[in-house]
Structures are given as C-alpha cells and as structure tokens.
Motif scaffolding. Structure first.
Motif, PDB file in Angstrom:
ATOM      1  N   ASN A 261       0.811  -1.227   0.000  1.00 24.65           N
ATOM      2  CA  ASN A 261       0.000   0.000   0.000  1.00 24.65           C
ATOM      3  C   ASN A 261       0.840   1.272   0.000  1.00 24.65           C
ATOM      4  N   ASP A 262       2.141   1.125   0.182  1.00 22.40           N
ATOM      5  CA  ASP A 262       3.004   2.311   0.165  1.00 22.40           C
ATOM      6  C   ASP A 262       3.678   2.516  -1.190  1.00 22.40           C
ATOM      7  N   LEU A 263       3.301   1.725  -2.192  1.00 22.38           N
ATOM      8  CA  LEU A 263       3.950   1.842  -3.501  1.00 22.38           C
ATOM      9  C   LEU A 263       3.337   2.965  -4.333  1.00 22.38           C
ATOM     10  N   SER A 264       4.203   3.764  -4.953  1.00 22.81           N
ATOM     11  CA  SER A 264       3.763   4.659  -6.036  1.00 22.81           C
ATOM     12  C   SER A 264       4.138   4.036  -7.373  1.00 22.81           C
ATOM     13  N   ASP A 265       5.385   3.528  -7.467  1.00 16.59           N
ATOM     14  CA  ASP A 265       5.826   2.851  -8.686  1.00 16.59           C
ATOM     15  C   ASP A 265       5.456   1.378  -8.561  1.00 16.59           C
ATOM     16  N   VAL A 266       4.424   0.983  -9.291  1.00 14.28           N
ATOM     17  CA  VAL A 266       3.919  -0.380  -9.102  1.00 14.28           C
ATOM     18  C   VAL A 266       4.307  -1.249 -10.297  1.00 14.28           C
ATOM     19  N   ASP A 267       5.608  -1.540 -10.444  1.00 14.92           N
ATOM     20  CA  ASP A 267       5.991  -2.426 -11.541  1.00 14.92           C
ATOM     21  C   ASP A 267       6.088  -3.861 -11.015  1.00 14.92           C
ATOM     22  N   GLU A 268       6.296  -4.800 -11.942  1.00 14.59           N
ATOM     23  CA  GLU A 268       6.233  -6.214 -11.561  1.00 14.59           C
ATOM     24  C   GLU A 268       7.273  -6.561 -10.497  1.00 14.59           C
ATOM     25  N   ASP A 269       8.470  -5.976 -10.625  1.00 16.21           N
ATOM     26  CA  ASP A 269       9.531  -6.269  -9.653  1.00 16.21           C
ATOM     27  C   ASP A 269       9.124  -5.874  -8.245  1.00 16.21           C
ATOM     28  N   ARG A 270       8.572  -4.649  -8.136  1.00 21.11           N
ATOM     29  CA  ARG A 270       8.197  -4.165  -6.802  1.00 21.11           C
ATOM     30  C   ARG A 270       7.047  -5.001  -6.225  1.00 21.11           C
ATOM     31  N   VAL A 271       6.135  -5.434  -7.109  1.00 19.56           N
ATOM     32  CA  VAL A 271       5.014  -6.250  -6.623  1.00 19.56           C
ATOM     33  C   VAL A 271       5.530  -7.592  -6.095  1.00 19.56           C
ATOM     34  N   ARG A 272       6.499  -8.170  -6.804  1.00 18.66           N
ATOM     35  CA  ARG A 272       7.082  -9.430  -6.330  1.00 18.66           C
ATOM     36  C   ARG A 272       7.776  -9.212  -4.987  1.00 18.66           C
ATOM     37  N   ILE A 273       8.464  -8.094  -4.869  1.00 14.56           N
ATOM     38  CA  ILE A 273       9.151  -7.778  -3.608  1.00 14.56           C
ATOM     39  C   ILE A 273       8.122  -7.578  -2.483  1.00 14.56           C
ATOM     40  N   ALA A 274       6.993  -6.958  -2.846  1.00 11.13           N
ATOM     41  CA  ALA A 274       5.951  -6.705  -1.838  1.00 11.13           C
ATOM     42  C   ALA A 274       5.348  -8.003  -1.313  1.00 11.13           C
ATOM     43  N   TYR A 275       5.325  -9.047  -2.159  1.00  9.22           N
ATOM     44  CA  TYR A 275       4.734 -10.314  -1.700  1.00  9.22           C
ATOM     45  C   TYR A 275       5.748 -11.370  -1.307  1.00  9.22           C
ATOM     46  N   GLY A 276       7.008 -11.142  -1.634  1.00 10.72           N
ATOM     47  CA  GLY A 276       8.071 -12.042  -1.194  1.00 10.72           C
ATOM     48  C   GLY A 276       7.756 -13.492  -1.479  1.00 10.72           C
ATOM     49  N   ALA A 277       8.001 -14.334  -0.483  1.00 11.27           N
ATOM     50  CA  ALA A 277       7.829 -15.786  -0.657  1.00 11.27           C
ATOM     51  C   ALA A 277       6.373 -16.177  -0.898  1.00 11.27           C
ATOM     52  N   ASN A 278       5.442 -15.275  -0.648  1.00 12.68           N
ATOM     53  CA  ASN A 278       4.026 -15.609  -0.855  1.00 12.68           C
ATOM     54  C   ASN A 278       3.566 -15.400  -2.300  1.00 12.68           C
ATOM     55  N   TYR A 279       4.437 -14.865  -3.146  1.00 12.40           N
ATOM     56  CA  TYR A 279       3.989 -14.491  -4.494  1.00 12.40           C
ATOM     57  C   TYR A 279       3.467 -15.687  -5.295  1.00 12.40           C
ATOM     58  N   GLU A 280       4.202 -16.800  -5.271  1.00 12.31           N
ATOM     59  CA  GLU A 280       3.799 -17.930  -6.119  1.00 12.31           C
ATOM     60  C   GLU A 280       2.430 -18.474  -5.708  1.00 12.31           C
ATOM     61  N   ARG A 281       2.199 -18.532  -4.403  1.00 10.99           N
ATOM     62  CA  ARG A 281       0.886 -19.021  -3.942  1.00 10.99           C
ATOM     63  C   ARG A 281      -0.227 -18.048  -4.371  1.00 10.99           C
ATOM     64  N   LEU A 282       0.097 -16.753  -4.333  1.00 12.38           N
ATOM     65  CA  LEU A 282      -0.880 -15.752  -4.768  1.00 12.38           C
ATOM     66  C   LEU A 282      -1.162 -15.877  -6.260  1.00 12.38           C
ATOM     67  N   ALA A 283      -0.114 -16.170  -7.036  1.00  8.27           N
ATOM     68  CA  ALA A 283      -0.293 -16.298  -8.482  1.00  8.27           C
ATOM     69  C   ALA A 283      -1.198 -17.490  -8.799  1.00  8.27           C
ATOM     70  N   ALA A 284      -1.047 -18.586  -8.053  1.00  9.29           N
ATOM     71  CA  ALA A 284      -1.909 -19.758  -8.265  1.00  9.29           C
ATOM     72  C   ALA A 284      -3.355 -19.431  -7.879  1.00  9.29           C
ATOM     73  N   LEU A 285      -3.512 -18.658  -6.834  1.00 10.84           N
ATOM     74  CA  LEU A 285      -4.849 -18.242  -6.387  1.00 10.84           C
ATOM     75  C   LEU A 285      -5.499 -17.316  -7.409  1.00 10.84           C
ATOM     76  N   LYS A 286      -4.676 -16.462  -7.988  1.00 11.63           N
ATOM     77  CA  LYS A 286      -5.173 -15.553  -9.034  1.00 11.63           C
ATOM     78  C   LYS A 286      -5.689 -16.386 -10.208  1.00 11.63           C
ATOM     79  N   LYS A 287      -4.956 -17.412 -10.554  1.00 12.05           N
ATOM     80  CA  LYS A 287      -5.359 -18.301 -11.651  1.00 12.05           C
ATOM     81  C   LYS A 287      -6.732 -18.919 -11.354  1.00 12.05           C
ATOM     82  N   LYS A 288      -6.961 -19.260 -10.090  1.00 11.78           N
ATOM     83  CA  LYS A 288      -8.230 -19.894  -9.722  1.00 11.78           C
ATOM     84  C   LYS A 288      -9.389 -18.880  -9.738  1.00 11.78           C
ATOM     85  N   TYR A 289      -9.161 -17.699  -9.169  1.00 11.15           N
ATOM     86  CA  TYR A 289     -10.276 -16.760  -8.993  1.00 11.15           C
ATOM     87  C   TYR A 289     -10.388 -15.706 -10.093  1.00 11.15           C
ATOM     88  N   ASP A 290      -9.285 -15.448 -10.790  1.00 11.24           N
ATOM     89  CA  ASP A 290      -9.330 -14.412 -11.845  1.00 11.24           C
ATOM     90  C   ASP A 290      -8.372 -14.799 -12.970  1.00 11.24           C
TER      91      ASP A 290
END
Ligand SMILES: Cc1cc2nc3c(=O)[nH]c(=O)nc-3n(C[C@H](O)[C@H](O)[C@H](O)COP(=O)(O)OP(=O)(O)OC[C@H]3O[C@@H](n4cnc5c(N)ncnc54)[C@H](O)[C@@H]3O)c2cc1C
Length: 451
Positions: free
Chosen positions: A407-436
């Motif tokens: 929520n503190d990002l102004s520059d929201v590029d893919e790298d920063r988003v991955r950094i924002a989610y850290g080790a949880n990113y891959e699980r989130l990506a699988a969840l995104k695939k399921k719901y959206d």
C-alpha cells in the motif's frame, strides 16, 4: 464502443447512479485524493449495494472494459480511476453494524476510518486502522493495515474475520477461516487482485474512548539523537504502546522530528511508560497526554490534504542503524518541499508474532517501515520532488530488508510487486489463476495468474 442502448440497459440495472462524461458531476466523481492522476473513465458506477457491484462486474467483463475499483480513493498509486473503462465506485456503500456483545463490526467497502471509528467508539471499541482518517477501510485492509493499535492488536488483516466478495465471473462468495479459506488467505494482503470486496467483518477490542496519545516534537538538529533513542525505546516498549517517528513541517515552522505515540492500555500506567519520550532534551512542543482515541486517529490528517501531488518510496529496514539514521537526518534537512516528510511506522509486538506465510501480507520480521512521502503543489515541481524521494530511498537501500508494504507503492511495476509479496507471491499467483484467470482485476499491484 458502447452504444447508448447498452449503457441505458446497464444504468437501469443499477440502484446507484451511473455517471457519464456528459454529467456535470463527472469531474468531481473521477477525482482522487492524489492530485497526480487526471484520468477519464468512460463510466463511473456509483454502487449502493452488492447487486450493483455484480451488475458492474458482469457489464465490464461482457463488454471488454478495463475496471478500476474505488474504495476510499486515498491511495498513492492512483489505481482507483482508469482512462476509458469503468470505475466501480463503492464510496456510497457506507453501512456499518457493530455487535458490541460479540465485539465485531461489519462495514461496507465505501467506509472511511473516520466513519468506522465513530461507530465503534460509541461502544468503546476499535480495531487497527490507518493513521489518516480519510483513508478507506477497503484499500487499507486489502493491503495489510498498519496503525496505532498494531503492536497490541495486530494489523488490520489480523483482525479480519470475513469478507464478502464479488469475483470476476460475477459470483458472490464469502471468505473466512471456514469458507473459501484459500481466498481468505489471499484477501489479507492481496490488494484487490481477487475480486471486489463488498463488506468486511472485523474483530474489535476495548480501546479508549480516552487513550494516551499525541506527539512530542523535537528540532531537526536533534534528529540523530532522537532517532537513536526511538530505536531502543520502540523495540522495548510494551505492546500497548505504538510509536512512529515523523519528519514534517508544522505550519510556519522549521522542519521537525516528532515521536507520535498511542498508548491504549490503562491510563495511570501509561503516563509512566511514555515519560521517557519527553526526555531526549527540551522539545519544541510536548503534546503528549490523554485524548480521545478518535482525535488521535486524526492527528496527522491536516498534513495530507486532498488534491496535492503525492509520490512515495518505502521499505522495511532491518534496523534503524546509526548509518541509516545519518541518511534520515541528511535527507530530512534537504527536502525540496515544506509539505514533504517521512513517517517511520513499525511492525512490532502482536503484529510481529504472526507467521509470514499465515496470509498474503508477509512482512513480520523487520520492525521499521519508513514511508518517504513527497508532497508538492505545482506540477512544475514534480521532477525535483520525485527525485528527492528516489535519492533518499536509494541511500537507504543498504539497510533495507528486501520487502515493501504494497500500500506504500507509487511505482507499481512487476519487480516491486514481487518484492511486496516475497515468498508468498507464487501461492498468490496460483490463487489468481483460480479466482481471476483472465486477470480481469489488473489495475492494482498486479499478480499475474499462473498455475
Ligand atoms: C496519507 C496516507 C496515509 C496512509 N497511512 C497508512 C497507514 O497508516 N497504514 C496503512 O496501512 N496504510 C496507510 N496508507 C496506505 C493506504 O492503506 C492505501 O493507500 C489504501 O489503498 C487506501 O485505501 P482506499 O480504499 O482509500 O483507496 P482506493 O484508492 O480506493 O483503493 C486502493 C486500491 O485498493 C483496491 N480496492 C479498494 N477497494 C476495494 C474493494 N472493495 N475491493 C477490491 N479492491 C479494492 C483497488 O485496487 C484500489 O485501486 C496511507 C495512505 C495515504 C495516502
């Protein structure tokens, strides 16, 4: 291209208003808190209930429209308005129901913290909310939620019991610890990637109505000494005490460093606990003392008016080392705008005692979360103000822990988003695939759908 008949049919399906470019309310309705964004959506659906949200999602999907979802409209990144496309504006959805016996509250997605606190404090109850009362509960909750009660009661997401959601296929689902658990995991930090949340159910706690709060203000010349004190004191403080450091310019005044604190325990004990905050030398101003919790929740509001230009850089620091403190002192002294500043928030106490994998929000290890906020009033000054925030942030990189609060990002590029989610990113990506799976909700810190 949408024809008039299609638009009229959509309009007739809503209980709320549909605002088009020809409408005299259009310019007001597309405005965000951050003046950096001047986008022109094709349509703004001012939803008043879940049925409107379902209709808006179905309409946008069936007509191939980009959507922006707006809660409080108070984000740095400006994702809650789009060029062309449809804004799903939840701001009319204001219902709040407090259950004082169960100590819970359900609030719709257009509620702001000032409204939420008003209702819950009528019963002497509260949950962790943001530090600026004009912020929406929706965006803040979906990103994590750091606030004055986090050391005692955890982050806002730690207090989320359930959420009602309209998914990309227009379905209505509830997510909680017992229903759609995977979605519930993702919603707590996943930043609107999985659907439109229509209401949130929160756990409440006995707070106030009077707490010990306010700030003690030191001259910038004492910044290094005060920050060194803050480092030791903030880590050793009892959970009832949350303290942030804030660099700002009070009206007609030189730049100062304030220690802003909220003690939500028994008042008689608190006086003793907070006394050392006043001990780092003679303050410019001592405004620490008993005050209504709702007044403390508004204590920094005046510094963040709607309509200014805002740009932010943020991090989690491994520690507030002496070298990092040098960087703070140097950049605080050279900020190019009186309105700019830095807020050092913390993830300590109860907020730090949650596993990083317990939900989408992963940042529980590093105590200090500095947010460098550039604020200026004239577009011609953009480069120097953005440059100051970027240089400051770069100078802090050797002390950074490798994460950022989404929520503190102004520059929201893919790298920063991955950094924002850290080790949880891959699980989130699988969840995104399921719901959206088609990435319909993509105007956000976007998680790409993968298997
Ligand atoms: C001055 C200032 C102070 C802040 N202080 C704090 C703080 O103390 N603690 C903290 O944790 N954060 C803080 N923040 C960050 C804040 O949490 C985010 O800016 C948050 O996104 C704002 O929420 P909103 O609903 O007002 O914004 P919006 O712009 O309406 O929403 C932001 C994004 O969230 C998503 N979204 C919003 N509503 C929904 C919904 N119902 N369903 C699905 N997706 C949705 C959308 O992607 C949208 O683009 C601060 C921000 C500012 C500008």
């Amino acid at each position: 291209m949408l024809n008039d008949t299609t638009i009229e049919k959509f309009k007739a399906s809503l209980r709320g208003e549909l605002i088009q470019r020809s409408d005299e309310r259009y310019d007001e309705a597309r405005k965000l808190w951050n003046g950096m964004f001047d986008r022109r959506p094709a349509l703004i659906a001012r939803c008043v209930g879940t049925a409107d949200v379902m209709s808006a999602v179905n309409f946008a999907r069936d007509n191939g429209l980009q959507v922006a979802v707006r809660g409080g409209g108070h984000s740095f990144a400006g994702h809650s308005v789009c060029d062309g496309g449809l804004v799903i504006d939840l701001s009319p959805m204001k219902a709040i129901r407090v259950d004082p016996a169960a100590r819970t509250a359900r609030a719709e997605a257009g509620v702001k913290w000032i409204e939420f606190d008003h209702e819950t404090q009528a019963f002497g109850l509260a949950t962790t909310g943001g530090t600026v009362s004009d912020t929406g509960i929706a965006g803040l909750t979906l990103g994590g939620g750091l606030g004055w009660l986090s050391n005692k009661h955890g982050l806002t997401v730690d207090n989320l019991i359930s959420a009602d959601v309209v998914t990309a296929d227009g379905r209505f689902v509830t997510a909680s610890a017992t229903e759609n658990q995977d979605l519930f995991w993702g919603l707590r930090g996943g930043s609107g990637n999985f659907g439109v949340v229509t209401s949130f159910e929160y756990r409440l706690h006995a707070v106030g109505p009077t707490i010990l709060g306010g700030m003690v203000v030191y001259p910038l010349g004492k910044a290094k000494e005060v920050l060194r004190f803050y480092r030791g004191f903030s880590k050793a403080a009892p959970d009832e005490l949350t303290i942030y450091a804030l660099v700002f310019n009070p009206p007609d005044s030189d730049t100062v460093l304030a220690l802003v604190c909220c003690y939500c325990g028994p008042l008689d004990k608190g006086e003793e606990v907070i006394r050392p905050l006043k001990s780092v030398g003679p303050p410019v101003q001592d405004m620490l003392g008993p005050m209504p919790y709702v007044a403390h929740q508004r204590i920094t509001d005046a510094g963040f008016p709607a309509g200014s230009y805002y740009y932010t850089k943020a991090d989690f620091l491994v520690d507030l080392t002496d070298e990092a403190i040098e960087v703070f002192a140097e950049y605080a002294a050279t900020k190019p705008s009186l309105q700019s500043g830095v807020l050092v928030q913390t993830v300590c106490g109860a907020a730090s005692r949650v596993a990083s994998s317990a939900m989408a929000f992963p940042h529980r290890r590093f105590p200090y979360a500095p947010v460098i906020v550039s604020q200026w009033l004239d577009a011609l000054d953009s480069d120097k103000n953005i440059g100051w925030a970027r240089d400051f942030w770069r100078a802090l990189q050797s002390f950074a822990g490798g994460g950022v609060y989404v929520n503190d990002l102004s520059d929201v590029d893919e790298d920063r988003v991955r950094i924002a989610y850290g080790a949880n990113y891959e699980r989130l990506a699988a969840l995104k695939k399921k719901y959206d799976p088609d990435n319909f909700f993509r105007l956000n810190p976007n998680i790409k759908p993968t298997m």
